[in-house]
Write an enzyme that holds these catalytic residues in place. Structure first.
Site, PDB file in Angstrom:
ATOM      1  N   LYS A  55       0.778  -1.329  -0.074  1.00 35.49           N
ATOM      2  CA  LYS A  55       0.079   0.051   0.008  1.00 35.49           C
ATOM      3  C   LYS A  55       0.950   1.158   0.043  1.00 35.49           C
ATOM      4  CE  LYS A  55      -2.754  -2.314   3.115  1.00 35.49           C
ATOM      5  NZ  LYS A  55      -3.201  -2.384   4.805  1.00 35.49           N
ATOM      6  N   GLY A  56       2.135   1.115   0.260  1.00 40.52           N
ATOM      7  CA  GLY A  56       2.961   2.186   0.748  1.00 40.52           C
ATOM      8  C   GLY A  56       3.116   3.316  -0.470  1.00 40.52           C
ATOM      9  N   ASP A 112       7.591   2.572  -2.235  1.00 46.61           N
ATOM     10  CA  ASP A 112       7.776   3.605  -1.421  1.00 46.61           C
ATOM     11  C   ASP A 112       8.985   3.799  -0.888  1.00 46.61           C
ATOM     12  OD1 ASP A 112       7.723   1.305   0.093  1.00 46.61           O
ATOM     13  OD2 ASP A 112       5.845   1.795   1.199  1.00 46.61           O
ATOM     14  N   ASP A 115      14.377  -0.657   1.261  1.00 48.07           N
ATOM     15  CA  ASP A 115      14.840  -0.760   2.445  1.00 48.07           C
ATOM     16  C   ASP A 115      15.892  -2.179   2.262  1.00 48.07           C
ATOM     17  OD1 ASP A 115      15.400  -0.740   5.138  1.00 48.07           O
ATOM     18  OD2 ASP A 115      13.564  -1.768   5.566  1.00 48.07           O
ATOM     19  N   VAL A 165      10.931   5.708   9.134  1.00 41.82           N
ATOM     20  CA  VAL A 165       9.960   6.753   8.696  1.00 41.82           C
ATOM     21  C   VAL A 165       8.611   6.608   8.387  1.00 41.82           C
ATOM     22  CG1 VAL A 165      11.951   8.279   7.807  1.00 41.82           C
ATOM     23  CG2 VAL A 165      10.713   6.784   6.282  1.00 41.82           C
ATOM     24  N   ASP A 171       3.827   3.400   6.677  1.00 39.27           N
ATOM     25  CA  ASP A 171       2.974   3.288   7.977  1.00 39.27           C
ATOM     26  C   ASP A 171       4.022   2.981   9.024  1.00 39.27           C
ATOM     27  OD1 ASP A 171       3.252   0.558   6.666  1.00 39.27           O
ATOM     28  OD2 ASP A 171       2.123   0.070   8.447  1.00 39.27           O
TER      29      ASP A 171
HETATM   30  P1  IMP Z   1      12.150  -3.969   1.841  1.00 38.91           P
HETATM   31  O1  IMP Z   1      12.924  -4.237   3.028  1.00 38.91           O
HETATM   32  O2  IMP Z   1      13.258  -3.068   0.965  1.00 38.91           O
HETATM   33  O3  IMP Z   1      11.751  -5.129   1.194  1.00 38.91           O
HETATM   34  O4  IMP Z   1      10.932  -2.978   2.043  1.00 38.91           O
HETATM   35  C1  IMP Z   1       9.581  -3.677   2.522  1.00 38.91           C
HETATM   36  C2  IMP Z   1       8.649  -2.600   2.793  1.00 38.91           C
HETATM   37  O5  IMP Z   1       8.859  -2.314   4.205  1.00 38.91           O
HETATM   38  C3  IMP Z   1       8.460  -1.392   2.124  1.00 38.91           C
HETATM   39  O6  IMP Z   1       7.832  -1.236   0.873  1.00 38.91           O
HETATM   40  C4  IMP Z   1       7.720  -0.499   3.174  1.00 38.91           C
HETATM   41  O7  IMP Z   1       6.172  -0.901   3.110  1.00 38.91           O
HETATM   42  C5  IMP Z   1       8.560  -1.118   4.447  1.00 38.91           C
HETATM   43  N1  IMP Z   1       9.281  -0.314   5.016  1.00 38.91           N
HETATM   44  C6  IMP Z   1      10.652  -0.379   4.939  1.00 38.91           C
HETATM   45  N2  IMP Z   1      11.339   0.643   5.585  1.00 38.91           N
HETATM   46  C7  IMP Z   1      10.129   1.626   6.028  1.00 38.91           C
HETATM   47  C8  IMP Z   1      10.228   2.627   6.822  1.00 38.91           C
HETATM   48  O8  IMP Z   1      10.952   3.275   7.395  1.00 38.91           O
HETATM   49  N3  IMP Z   1       8.879   2.887   7.330  1.00 38.91           N
HETATM   50  C9  IMP Z   1       7.719   2.399   6.945  1.00 38.91           C
HETATM   51  N4  IMP Z   1       7.737   1.220   6.050  1.00 38.91           N
HETATM   52  C10 IMP Z   1       8.970   0.887   5.916  1.00 38.91           C
HETATM   53 MG    MG Z   2       5.350  -1.219   1.331  1.00 38.21          MG
END
Ligand code: IMP
Ligand code: MG
Length: 192
Positions: A55-56, A112, A115, A165, A171
């Protein structure tokens, strides 16, 4: 790397749970307009399929698509990587796939935040199976950290420090997605 931060009380996006605002509403609007121009120029003469990761990615995608002056198709995919906390879970759940075949399409995946990269790596592997004509990634935020598998991100909104963040789609326990800026939560909120 983004350095400027403002005290929450000075921001138009003031929220009692924020310790500081990392990116203001105005900074976001300026950057999204720049990205839209750049994408419009890069894809000139082509049709683009934007795939928003729910959803982000939703507020970013909604703003960005209106800054792109090209024929645009919209798809959404769902992925859930966090189980209501601030640390990544190893497993990613695909909650929604694309509705159409992406064969021969110019695909731009909208995320979004980059990470751990787990979401983008999984989505990349899933979507490139369709044999799109091109596949690129646009992430609103990119955190400064090492990752097991680096993904090539063609378009980045903002490079930020490795902090958790919220706001503009992001969220904490499903809250704060509707804030119009990107902020850092007060530490006591995590302890609730
Ligand atoms: P990934 O770790 O790159 O797979 O990120 C996965 C998901 O974690 C992202 O799409 C966000 O929805 C969530 N996420 C990662 N970092 C943050 C943050 O700082 N705040 C809120 N959601 C986060
Ligand atoms: Mg996300």
């Amino acid at each position: 790397m983004l350095e400027s931060t403002v005290d929450c009380t000075e921001s138009e996006c003031c929220h009692q749970d924020l310790e500081r605002v990392l990116i203001s509403r105005a900074q976001i609007a300026r950057r999204v307009a720049e990205l839209g121009k750049q994408i419009t120029a890069d894809y000139q003469g082509r049709e683009l399929v934007l795939i928003c990761i729910l959803k982000g990615g939703l507020p970013f995608c909604a703003d960005l698509m209106r800054q792109i002056e090209l024929p645009v198709h919209l798809e959404v995919v769902g992925a859930s990587a966090y189980k209501g906390g601030t640390s990544p879970s190893a497993r990613l759940r695909i909650t929604k796939d694309v509705d159409h075949d992406m064969a021969g399409k110019n695909v731009l995946l909208i995320e979004d935040v980059y990470d751990s990269g787990n979401t983008l790596a999984t989505m990349h592997d899933l979507l490139t199976l369709h044999n799109p004509a091109s596949f690129e990634i646009c992430s609103f935020l990119r955190k400064d950290k090492a990752r097991p598998r680096e993904m090539p991100i063609r378009y980045v909104g903002f490079d930020i420090e490795d902090v958790f963040v919220v706001g503009y789609g992001l969220d904490f326990k499903e809250r704060y997605r509707n804030l119009s800026c990107i902020g850092v939560l007060k530490s006591e909120i995590y302890k609730e």
